[in-house]
Design a protein around this motif. Sequence first.
Motif, PDB file in Angstrom:
ATOM      1  N   TRP A  10       0.842  -1.199   0.000  1.00  0.00           N
ATOM      2  CA  TRP A  10       0.000   0.000   0.000  1.00  0.00           C
ATOM      3  C   TRP A  10       0.876   1.249   0.000  1.00  0.00           C
ATOM      4  O   TRP A  10       1.089   1.880   1.027  1.00  0.00           O
ATOM      5  CB  TRP A  10      -0.922  -0.010   1.214  1.00  0.00           C
ATOM      6  N   SER A  11       1.361   1.600  -1.164  1.00  0.00           N
ATOM      7  CA  SER A  11       2.251   2.759  -1.305  1.00  0.00           C
ATOM      8  C   SER A  11       1.491   3.924  -1.912  1.00  0.00           C
ATOM      9  O   SER A  11       0.693   3.757  -2.845  1.00  0.00           O
ATOM     10  CB  SER A  11       3.447   2.398  -2.199  1.00  0.00           C
ATOM     11  N   GLN A  12       1.736   5.119  -1.399  1.00  0.00           N
ATOM     12  CA  GLN A  12       1.084   6.314  -1.938  1.00  0.00           C
ATOM     13  C   GLN A  12       1.568   6.627  -3.345  1.00  0.00           C
ATOM     14  O   GLN A  12       0.969   7.463  -4.033  1.00  0.00           O
ATOM     15  CB  GLN A  12       1.326   7.506  -1.007  1.00  0.00           C
ATOM     16  N   ASN A  13       2.612   5.965  -3.776  1.00  0.00           N
ATOM     17  CA  ASN A  13       3.142   6.206  -5.122  1.00  0.00           C
ATOM     18  C   ASN A  13       2.479   5.341  -6.183  1.00  0.00           C
ATOM     19  O   ASN A  13       2.785   5.468  -7.371  1.00  0.00           O
ATOM     20  CB  ASN A  13       4.659   5.952  -5.131  1.00  0.00           C
ATOM     21  N   THR A  14       1.598   4.430  -5.765  1.00  0.00           N
ATOM     22  CA  THR A  14       0.897   3.573  -6.723  1.00  0.00           C
ATOM     23  C   THR A  14      -0.598   3.813  -6.619  1.00  0.00           C
ATOM     24  O   THR A  14      -1.103   4.206  -5.563  1.00  0.00           O
ATOM     25  CB  THR A  14       1.194   2.082  -6.444  1.00  0.00           C
TER      26      THR A  14
END
Length: 289
Positions: A50-54
């Motif tokens: 759960w990355s904010q970059n994806t």
Amino acid sequence: MESLTFSIALLILLLNSFAFSLNSDTDKNALISFKKSITSDTNAILSTNWSQNTPVCNWIGVSCGLKHSCVTALNLSRYDLAGTVAPHLGNLTFLRYLDISSNSFVGILPFELSKLRRLKVMNLEANSFTGEIPTWLGSLSQLEELYLYNNSFLGKIPSSLFNNSKLQTLQILRLYSNIPSGSIPHVIFNVSSLREIRIANNSLSGRLPIDMCNNMPNIKFLALSYNLLEGQIPSNIWKCTHLDVLSLSFNNFSGSIPREIGRLGMLTELYLGYNSGFQGTNISSFFYM
């Protein structure tokens, strides 16, 4: 005129695009808040994926609608997660499916989840949730399946959960293996859409209403075993014509076992054992009426 029509169409397209973008940001923020409320992620699933970059729709356990990027399903069952449920989860306004079962979540269910008005399935089974069963569950007007079993909910089963006329889509109700007490709300037997009621292994007492099967044309599975229920089994049990499983064992039922049970032509499993006051009856004779 054509230029005006084109301008209006373009404006509508831009507004829709803006709305979808806004919903996408709201969903991401809601899930980030949920992630922050996790105190243990043994398999590092959320911490690494759960990355904010994806994009949110690429996150594990998350599904989005085909026509827009709004989150419609969250399935984190058996991910070995621990923590509490962040109230921000209620901002997933397009959510239809929520499954965080078989983890180690604790605490009470936040009131903000009452905003999930599109929710059809809520599965919270096999956690350690506490507190009373929320009355606001009755406001989830599209809810079809509710799984709360194997938790530590206590208090009474709120009648207001079923008094709400909006909750007439509910088909599956599983509340067994908690700690509720008091009587079974009679209004539960007026939810005609119910196919399955499992509220066994609690501390429920009182009597079953004599008209319990008058408004349950779809019920197939009725499990009330391992409680403190008493009195007689209602003779109108035969009106639950689609019953496949009837489990009333380990209670305090008394009196005669109603012969009308023999009219349940679709019944395949019947459990009446270990009740305190049944009069001696040859049950096999019921099915030759």
